[in-house]
Structure formats: structure tokens, C-alpha cells
Enzyme design. Sequence first.
Site, PDB file in Angstrom:
ATOM      1  CB  THR A  28      -0.968   0.045   1.206  1.00 25.95           C
ATOM      2  OG1 THR A  28      -0.212  -0.140   2.403  1.00 25.95           O
ATOM      3  CG2 THR A  28      -2.043  -1.021   1.109  1.00 25.95           C
ATOM      4  N   PRO A  33      -3.603  -0.232  -3.733  1.00 25.64           N
ATOM      5  CG  PRO A  33      -5.628   0.528  -4.624  1.00 25.64           C
ATOM      6  CD  PRO A  33      -4.224   0.205  -4.989  1.00 25.64           C
ATOM      7  CG  ASP A  34      -5.469  -3.060   1.833  1.00 27.79           C
ATOM      8  OD1 ASP A  34      -6.504  -2.471   1.463  1.00 27.79           O
ATOM      9  OD2 ASP A  34      -5.047  -3.000   3.004  1.00 27.79           O
ATOM     10  CG  PHE A  35      -8.317  -7.596  -1.933  1.00 31.27           C
ATOM     11  CD1 PHE A  35      -8.096  -6.789  -3.031  1.00 31.27           C
ATOM     12  CD2 PHE A  35      -8.255  -8.971  -2.104  1.00 31.27           C
ATOM     13  CE1 PHE A  35      -7.811  -7.323  -4.279  1.00 31.27           C
ATOM     14  CE2 PHE A  35      -7.976  -9.520  -3.351  1.00 31.27           C
ATOM     15  CZ  PHE A  35      -7.757  -8.699  -4.443  1.00 31.27           C
ATOM     16  NE  ARG A  36     -10.612  -9.954   3.107  1.00 27.55           N
ATOM     17  CZ  ARG A  36      -9.920 -10.537   2.118  1.00 27.55           C
ATOM     18  NH1 ARG A  36      -8.703 -10.123   1.838  1.00 27.55           N
ATOM     19  NH2 ARG A  36     -10.441 -11.516   1.416  1.00 27.55           N
ATOM     20  CD  GLN A 103      -1.686 -13.714   2.156  1.00 29.11           C
ATOM     21  OE1 GLN A 103      -2.885 -13.968   2.218  1.00 29.11           O
ATOM     22  NE2 GLN A 103      -1.083 -13.001   3.089  1.00 29.11           N
ATOM     23  CG  ASN A 104       1.359  -8.549  -1.885  1.00 25.32           C
ATOM     24  OD1 ASN A 104       0.247  -8.825  -1.442  1.00 25.32           O
ATOM     25  ND2 ASN A 104       2.150  -7.654  -1.342  1.00 25.32           N
ATOM     26  CG  ASP A 106       3.002  -6.238  -5.693  1.00 25.82           C
ATOM     27  OD1 ASP A 106       4.044  -6.895  -5.475  1.00 25.82           O
ATOM     28  OD2 ASP A 106       2.376  -5.658  -4.774  1.00 25.82           O
ATOM     29  CG  HIS A 121      -2.571 -15.763  -3.657  1.00 23.45           C
ATOM     30  ND1 HIS A 121      -3.007 -14.913  -2.672  1.00 23.45           N
ATOM     31  CD2 HIS A 121      -2.873 -17.014  -3.223  1.00 23.45           C
ATOM     32  CE1 HIS A 121      -3.547 -15.603  -1.679  1.00 23.45           C
ATOM     33  NE2 HIS A 121      -3.465 -16.881  -1.985  1.00 23.45           N
ATOM     34  CB  CYS A 129      -1.526 -18.943 -25.123  1.00 22.31           C
ATOM     35  SG  CYS A 129      -2.824 -19.714 -26.111  1.00 22.31           S
ATOM     36  CB  CYS A 132      -0.178 -22.808 -27.973  1.00 22.49           C
ATOM     37  SG  CYS A 132       0.258 -21.054 -27.879  1.00 22.49           S
ATOM     38  CB  CYS A 150      -2.383 -16.836 -28.013  1.00 22.28           C
ATOM     39  SG  CYS A 150      -0.875 -17.618 -28.576  1.00 22.28           S
ATOM     40  CB  CYS A 152      -2.437 -20.373 -31.305  1.00 18.52           C
ATOM     41  SG  CYS A 152      -3.063 -20.480 -29.617  1.00 18.52           S
ATOM     42  CB  THR A 190      -1.369 -10.484   5.470  1.00 18.65           C
ATOM     43  OG1 THR A 190      -2.412 -11.442   5.280  1.00 18.65           O
ATOM     44  CG2 THR A 190      -0.412 -10.976   6.546  1.00 18.65           C
ATOM     45  CB  SER A 191      -6.783  -9.202   6.535  1.00 19.22           C
ATOM     46  OG  SER A 191      -6.979 -10.075   5.432  1.00 19.22           O
TER      47      SER A 191
HETATM   48  P1  CNA Z   1      -6.048  -7.734   2.737  1.00 17.84           P
HETATM   49  O1  CNA Z   1      -7.047  -8.722   3.168  1.00 17.84           O
HETATM   50  O2  CNA Z   1      -6.488  -6.599   1.888  1.00 17.84           O
HETATM   51  O3  CNA Z   1      -5.376  -7.164   4.068  1.00 17.84           O
HETATM   52  C1  CNA Z   1      -4.376  -6.194   4.044  1.00 17.84           C
HETATM   53  C2  CNA Z   1      -3.989  -5.888   5.476  1.00 17.84           C
HETATM   54  O4  CNA Z   1      -2.860  -5.044   5.438  1.00 17.84           O
HETATM   55  C3  CNA Z   1      -5.076  -5.171   6.288  1.00 17.84           C
HETATM   56  O5  CNA Z   1      -5.302  -5.882   7.481  1.00 17.84           O
HETATM   57  C4  CNA Z   1      -4.485  -3.787   6.570  1.00 17.84           C
HETATM   58  O6  CNA Z   1      -4.752  -3.354   7.883  1.00 17.84           O
HETATM   59  C5  CNA Z   1      -3.009  -4.026   6.424  1.00 17.84           C
HETATM   60  N1  CNA Z   1      -2.255  -2.879   5.901  1.00 17.84           N
HETATM   61  C6  CNA Z   1      -2.561  -2.103   4.836  1.00 17.84           C
HETATM   62  N2  CNA Z   1      -1.576  -1.208   4.627  1.00 17.84           N
HETATM   63  C7  CNA Z   1      -0.646  -1.426   5.599  1.00 17.84           C
HETATM   64  C8  CNA Z   1       0.609  -0.835   5.919  1.00 17.84           C
HETATM   65  N3  CNA Z   1       1.112   0.173   5.194  1.00 17.84           N
HETATM   66  N4  CNA Z   1       1.294  -1.320   6.980  1.00 17.84           N
HETATM   67  C9  CNA Z   1       0.791  -2.335   7.750  1.00 17.84           C
HETATM   68  N5  CNA Z   1      -0.376  -2.932   7.492  1.00 17.84           N
HETATM   69  C10 CNA Z   1      -1.081  -2.487   6.418  1.00 17.84           C
HETATM   70  O7  CNA Z   1      -4.823  -8.432   1.978  1.00 17.84           O
HETATM   71  P2  CNA Z   1      -4.195  -9.884   2.207  1.00 17.84           P
HETATM   72  O8  CNA Z   1      -2.896  -9.865   1.509  1.00 17.84           O
HETATM   73  O9  CNA Z   1      -4.256 -10.321   3.598  1.00 17.84           O
HETATM   74  O10 CNA Z   1      -5.214 -10.779   1.379  1.00 17.84           O
HETATM   75  C11 CNA Z   1      -4.773 -11.626   0.481  1.00 17.84           C
HETATM   76  C12 CNA Z   1      -5.194 -11.248  -0.964  1.00 17.84           C
HETATM   77  C13 CNA Z   1      -5.029  -9.815  -1.341  1.00 17.84           C
HETATM   78  C14 CNA Z   1      -4.280 -11.974  -1.862  1.00 17.84           C
HETATM   79  O11 CNA Z   1      -5.014 -12.845  -2.636  1.00 17.84           O
HETATM   80  C15 CNA Z   1      -3.589 -10.944  -2.754  1.00 17.84           C
HETATM   81  O12 CNA Z   1      -3.357 -11.442  -4.036  1.00 17.84           O
HETATM   82  C16 CNA Z   1      -4.532  -9.801  -2.782  1.00 17.84           C
HETATM   83  N6  CNA Z   1      -4.014  -8.495  -3.182  1.00 17.84           N
HETATM   84  C17 CNA Z   1      -2.735  -8.308  -3.610  1.00 17.84           C
HETATM   85  C18 CNA Z   1      -2.283  -7.051  -3.972  1.00 17.84           C
HETATM   86  C19 CNA Z   1      -0.859  -6.868  -4.445  1.00 17.84           C
HETATM   87  O13 CNA Z   1      -0.305  -7.763  -5.080  1.00 17.84           O
HETATM   88  N7  CNA Z   1      -0.235  -5.741  -4.132  1.00 17.84           N
HETATM   89  C20 CNA Z   1      -3.146  -5.950  -3.890  1.00 17.84           C
HETATM   90  C21 CNA Z   1      -4.466  -6.172  -3.458  1.00 17.84           C
HETATM   91  C22 CNA Z   1      -4.876  -7.437  -3.100  1.00 17.84           C
END
Ligand code: CNA
Length: 238
Positions: A28, A33-36, A103-104, A106, A121, A129, A132, A150, A152, A190-191
Amino acid sequence: MTSEIETLKTWITESDNIVFFGGAGVSTESGIPDFRSVDGLYHQKFDYPPERILSHSFFYQNTEYFYRFYREKMLPLEAQPNTAHRKLAELERAGKLRAVVTQNIDGLHQKAGSKHVFELHGSIWRNNCQKCGKFYPPEYIRDCDSVPRCTCGGIVKPDVVLYEEGLSESCIEGAARAISDAEVLIVGGTSLTVYPAAGLIRYYRGHKLVLINRDETPYDSYADLVLREPIGEVFSQM
Ligand code: CNA
């Protein structure tokens, strides 16, 4: 400096067997942006919930919509590593960190110089593709107007694990081994709610489990050290 930061610093200084397990919160501070979190993808409005759009069945039933969403929200190709990514790469070069389990999707850990990365992930940087197997860079997907095809005729699909899809067994096994052998396990950004990935930290057998996350997680009570701070700020003090 807080006593938690001091403790973490000591554990890092004294160990040459550290493993990092992270998620979207690590990126982030690179502007992805993250998901949650409150400003995460799951709190924005779309025609379908993001979990549905990012599922295997949706990919094949609504391929065009999937790619519109994917191109707009999941392809941060210009993003750069932040302090957390860079510090982790530095610890690996210094022979202290054995692996990053992420889990990222990127690729920012590799951009920062990390070599031993388990991408649970998958990665937006690999695309194939479906017919092929031909490889395509992410720019090919970004620059397509509709469904990337692709030469093909097959559909080009990112090597990203969608909901309803399984994780690579070799990746899971390697990550579980690194975690179970680790002396210090640092979990951050991570959540810990997405399975089976989150369950991997149960393989840890040591007594130095560190959790760095802005929000509370279901594993806080198992941790030996909890830091509710932005991960980049924590690593900038290491
Ligand atoms: P999530 O469920 O969105 O949780 C993210 C967690 O990180 C939350 O609990 C936040 O409080 C915490 N957080 C956010 N910013 C910060 C920070 N700067 N410092 C400390 N804590 C912070 O994401 P998870 O990774 O737990 O869930 C897994 C999913 C999200 C995976 O399948 C990923 O592929 C997917 N995802 C990946 C990306 C990426 O690759 N950058 C982006 C968005 C989602």
C-alpha cells in the site's frame, strides 16, 4: 523508539534464519490499494463483488468484464518497491533472511532485489496462452482493448490464482518448509483471512512470531510481538 521496535531490532540482529510472510498491506505504501482496508478494493462499488470478478468461473463466463476490471485495478506495472520491500531484500543479501512468502501478485519483492520469493497467488508478470502455453508480458494485456488473445487464437490468462483455483503444491510445500524451519517469522501487511495461505503460519514452531499490521488480525493473540504500525515505517527503523 518503542520497546517493540527495540525487541524486533534485537531479534533481527541476532538471527540468520528469518522468514517474512506478507500480503497486500506491504504494497500500500507503493500506492497499490489492498482489498480489506477502508480504502481497499472491497469498499469500492462495482457491478459485481470483487471476489466474484476474480473467480475462475467469472473469468470464463465474463472474460471481457474480467479484463476491464483487471486492467484498471490489478496491473500496477509502474509501482516501485517501498522501504519494506527494500529492507527485506537487504536482509536477504546480508544472509539473514531465508525467504519471502507473499500473497501479493505485484512482483515488487523481486523488483527490490529479493531472490527467494514464494508467490502463493502467482504473479501479474507471467501470462500464458490457455491453448498453446505461449508466454506474454503484462504490457500485452495492458495494451489490449478487449480479451487478450494469442497468435493461435487462445485466451491469454495471467498466472494469478483466482478464487476457486488451487495454489501450486510445490510453492505451498516450499513456503511451509521455510516457515517451519524459521527462527524468526515476521508476518506483515495481511489480514490473515485468506486461506489456505493464512494457515501456513501455523507451521511456525519458534518463539519469535512478529505481527506488523495496521488492523487487528485473528492471529494477534498467537504472536510474541505485535506492532500496529505502517510496515514501511517499522522497517525504516531497522
Ligand atoms: P487484505 O485482506 O487486503 O489485508 C491487508 C492488510 O494489510 C489489512 O489488514 C491492513 O490493515 C493491512 N495494511 C494495509 N496497509 C498497511 C501498511 N502500510 N502497513 C501495515 N499494514 C497495512 O490483503 P491480504 O494480503 O491479507 O489478502 C490476500 C489477498 C489480497 C491476496 O489474494 C492478494 O493477491 C490480494 N491483493 C494483492 C495485492 C498486491 O499484489 N499488491 C493488492 C491487493 C490485493
